[in-house]
Structure formats: structure tokens, C-alpha cells
Design a protein around this motif. Structure first.
Motif, mmCIF file in Angstrom:
data_model
loop_
_atom_site.group_PDB
_atom_site.id
_atom_site.type_symbol
_atom_site.label_atom_id
_atom_site.label_comp_id
_atom_site.label_asym_id
_atom_site.label_seq_id
_atom_site.Cartn_x
_atom_site.Cartn_y
_atom_site.Cartn_z
ATOM 1 N N VAL A 269 1.173 50.565 2.508
ATOM 2 C CA VAL A 269 -0.253 50.799 3.105
ATOM 3 C C VAL A 269 -0.922 51.777 2.486
ATOM 4 N N LEU A 270 -2.324 51.521 1.846
ATOM 5 C CA LEU A 270 -2.941 52.792 1.237
ATOM 6 C C LEU A 270 -4.082 53.286 2.017
ATOM 7 N N CYS A 271 -4.433 52.411 3.158
ATOM 8 C CA CYS A 271 -5.677 53.034 4.083
ATOM 9 C C CYS A 271 -5.690 52.055 5.449
ATOM 10 N N LEU A 272 -6.176 52.849 6.267
ATOM 11 C CA LEU A 272 -6.332 52.028 7.679
ATOM 12 C C LEU A 272 -7.626 52.608 8.267
ATOM 13 N N ALA A 273 -8.077 51.626 9.038
ATOM 14 C CA ALA A 273 -9.320 51.823 9.780
ATOM 15 C C ALA A 273 -9.254 51.020 11.095
ATOM 16 N N ALA A 274 -9.976 51.449 12.092
ATOM 17 C CA ALA A 274 -9.879 50.887 13.603
ATOM 18 C C ALA A 274 -11.149 50.826 14.195
ATOM 19 N N ALA A 275 -11.221 49.884 15.100
ATOM 20 C CA ALA A 275 -12.369 49.517 15.832
ATOM 21 C C ALA A 275 -11.985 48.982 17.134
ATOM 22 N N GLY A 276 -12.249 49.538 18.283
ATOM 23 C CA GLY A 276 -11.736 48.991 19.452
ATOM 24 C C GLY A 276 -10.372 48.642 19.569
ATOM 25 N N LYS A 277 -9.853 47.164 19.715
ATOM 26 C CA LYS A 277 -8.579 46.902 19.746
ATOM 27 C C LYS A 277 -8.335 46.449 18.571
ATOM 28 N N LEU A 278 -8.651 46.503 17.631
ATOM 29 C CA LEU A 278 -8.641 45.965 16.112
ATOM 30 C C LEU A 278 -8.188 47.217 15.461
ATOM 31 N N LEU A 279 -7.153 46.875 14.266
ATOM 32 C CA LEU A 279 -6.667 47.878 13.541
ATOM 33 C C LEU A 279 -6.669 47.127 12.044
ATOM 34 N N PHE A 280 -7.225 47.802 10.992
ATOM 35 C CA PHE A 280 -7.183 47.253 9.762
ATOM 36 C C PHE A 280 -6.055 47.959 8.770
#
Length: 350
Positions: A269-280
Motif C-alpha cells: 500500500v503506497l498511499c491512503l486517503a479518507a472521506a467520511g466513512k470511506l477509505l481509499f
């Protein structure tokens, strides 16, 4: 100057709604505001895009652009492979023109510090350097504007704390036993992740005129390197070189408790991002997984595919209230890859 290929557009019915392809370098960093997207690559350029069309661009002589953060005052901070941090600002007469507004640390501070032997620390065997300078690549930046602070993480194993108003380094934290790959600063806590397999939590305190950080918790100790971190409300996520994502939640007495580890990626996993109940999560397997959180459990609800190289960076823009009422309420996700492209996705929030 390399020619920009036309942006390819896609119908709103698809998850993929656009793409930027500029055959000049691999994309290593992204930052997004409501109307502008900044991309950093290994050809030293920072490009600025508006509605997926090239709006501006500026070049640094400090090497590969590994990190970009944007302040509310429209200053842009960039972290580079050579250990330097640059500050850029737009011209008051022309918003398309960016000029360099400074470096961290400033040359005058370097010269002032260099005359005092006590300002030198050992960075490698038989090699010393000034404590106010990074001696290896800057891997990540995190801005806490309300505190007037910028944090930089480096492969030199330190995290440095910078005061934004005068660009001074006010503290250097020997944070880990190996390269620090990620730093995320919040109102009172700072999270760091390292190639040494640990995630650490630091508390920021004001003591008189000084800002100091102390270690309050080590969240994880594992063999696999920590390659990404993101904080979302009371949740903390780390991505690892083994493809796993760990999840913690703030419990009683402000102690973070490990809740879950989940895995869908075959490679790091090289990167993560989050928005509300979502995780990318973006990974070396060229995929982006979209996770939805329900309680303490995360479910992979979709996998975004199309990149032909590792997904190196992600940026998320959530719809504002007006857009949400008038639009479809979907989250815009930008993904940058070592395939030299940026893809734009719209993902339902619910």
C-alpha cells in the motif's frame, strides 16, 4: 517543454470521469483544493490544473517532488528528494504565476547555525549535519495552520517542526530507527510511520514560548514497513509494504485501540486517503480499493482499476453543501501513478 496530451473525458455514469496524461515524469505527489489540482513528478516540475486543463506550472531545482501541501493563504510547500523544502506563492497580479517565496531552512538560518559546533548532529557514521536541515529525502509534509506549524518527515529518520510565519525549524524529533515515510499532524497529536515497522503517536505541548513533542504511544511494531498514514475523525489508518491496512480508534483517556487489520492488495500500500466513512488505498498492484466503514468493520465496496503503474498518491475532495444539494454528492478522488498519469474518479458517499 514536453507537450501535454489532451485530457480524456468520461461520462458521469462511470467511476472514472477524467484523466491527465503528460509524458514528462512519474507522478509522486498530489494536492487538491476545490478548483485546483497540484501534481509533482520526478522531472522536478509542479503542475497546476484547473478543470483538468493545465493552468500553471513551476520548476524546482531540488529534485523529485515527493510531497505537496497547500495553505489557506495560497502558499504551496513542496518536499524534495534532496532533503529541501520549498515555499511558493502566487502573484497578486496574475494567479497563474508562481514564484519561490523561500526555503526551509532559510539560508540565513543555515549560516547562523553553522558557526556553532553544538548545532551539528551525527546523521550517519562519521557524518554530521546541522539539526535544522534534513540530510536525506523529504518523504511527507503535514500542515496544521491553526497552530502555524508545518511538519516534514524524512528518510533521515527525523521529523522536523517548522514555524510557518518565519520559516524557522523549532524542533527536530529523532522519531524512528529507519526512514520516516509518513507524518500526519492533527490539532494536538502527530502520527508517524516508518520503514522500521512502527507507527508512533506524539503529543504536542506548548511550554512557555516553546513547542515540544513527546512520545505517548506506539501503535504498531511489525516486520513490514509502514508506507502510508491517514487520520479521519477519531480513526487512524496505516498502510504497509505487505499490502495490509491497520485501523485504530480513539478510546477512553485518549488512548488509541487497534480495531482491525484488512487486506485486499497483493503488493505494498503506497498511499491512503479518507472521506467520511470511506477509505481509499492505492498500491503497487496498480489498484485503488474503496473501503466503507460500518462500526469497526471495513468492507471493500469497489476496486478502481485502469492505472498501468503503481498508484503512488491520492487526493480527495468532498462535495461542499451547495454541490451536495445540487449535485450527486459523490467524492472526487485523484490518483497519481508511476505510469505518468493522474486519473479522476467520482465515488458515491453512501
Amino acid at each position: 517543454m514536453p507537450r501535454s496530451d489532451p485530457t480524456r473525458g468520461y461520462s458521469d455514469g462511470d467511476s472514472l470521469v477524467g484523466e491527465i496524461v503528460r509524458e514528462e515524469g512519474h507522478i509522486y505527489s498530489l494536492a487538491a483544493t476545490n478548483d485546483l489540482l497540484y501534481t509533482g513528478s520526478d522531472n522536478n516540475y509542479i503542475r497546476v490544473w484547473k478543470n483538468l486543463n493545465e493552468f500553471s506550472g513551476f520548476k524546482s531545482n531540488s529534485g523529485l517532488v515527493k510531497a505537496i501541501v497547500i495553505s489557506r493563504e495560497e502558499k504551496v510547500f513542496t518536499g524534495h528528494q534532496d532533503g529541501k523544502i520549498r515555499v511558493w506563492k502566487t502573484s497578486s497580479k496574475n494567479p497563474r504565476v508562481y514564484t519561490r517565496a523561500g526555503s526551509l531552512p532559510a539560508l540565513k538560518d543555515v549560516l547562523k547555525s553553522s558557526v556553532k559546533p553544538s548545532n551539528y548532529v551525527e546523521v550517519r557514521r562519521r557524518r554530521t549535519a546541522l539539526w535544522i536541515k534534513h540530510s536525506d529525502a523529504v518523504s511527507c509534509l503535514s500542515l496544521v495552520e491553526d497552530q502555524g506549524l508545518l511538519y516534514s518527515a524524512s528518510w533521515d529518520r527525523t521529523v522536523k517542526v517548522w514555524r510557518i510565519n518565519d520559516l524557522k525549524c523549532i524542533e527536530s524529533i529523532k522519531a524512528h530507527d529507519d526512514a520516516v515515510n509518513s507524518v500526519v499532524a492533527t490539532e494536538s497529536l502527530v502520527f508517524t510511520g516508518s520503514a522500521d515497522g512502527t507507527v508512533k503517536v506524539w503529543k504536542r505541548e506548548i511550554r512557555g514560548k516553546r513547542t515540544v513533542h513527546s512520545l505517548v504511544q506506539t501503535l504498531l511494531k511489525q516486520e513490514s514497513a509502514i508506507t502510508a498514514l491517514v487520520v479521519s475523525h477519531v480513526a487512524v489508518y496505516s498502510g504497509s509494504s505487505d499490502g495490509a491496512v491497520n485501523f485504530w480508534e480513539m478510546g477512553e483517556k485518549k488512548i488509541l485501540k487497534h480495531c482491525e487489520v484488512f487486506k485486499k492488495h497483493r503488493l505494498a500500500v503506497l498511499c491512503l486517503a479518507a472521506a467520511g466513512k470511506l477509505l481509499f488505498s492505492g498500491a503497487a498492484d496498480k489498484k485503488i480499493c474503496v473501503w466503507r466503514r460500518e462500526g469497526k468493520v471495513h468492507t471493500c465496496v469497489s476496486v478502481l482499476t485502469g492505472h498501468t503503474g503503481p498508484v503512488k498518491c491520492l487526493a480527495v475532495v468532498e462535495p461542499s453543501g451547495e454541490e451536495e444539494n445540487g449535485g450527486d454528492g459523490r467524492v472526487v478522488v485523484y490518483s497519481g501513478s508511476l505510469d505518468k498519469s493522474v486519473k479522476v474518479w467520482r465515488v458515491p458517499r453512501h
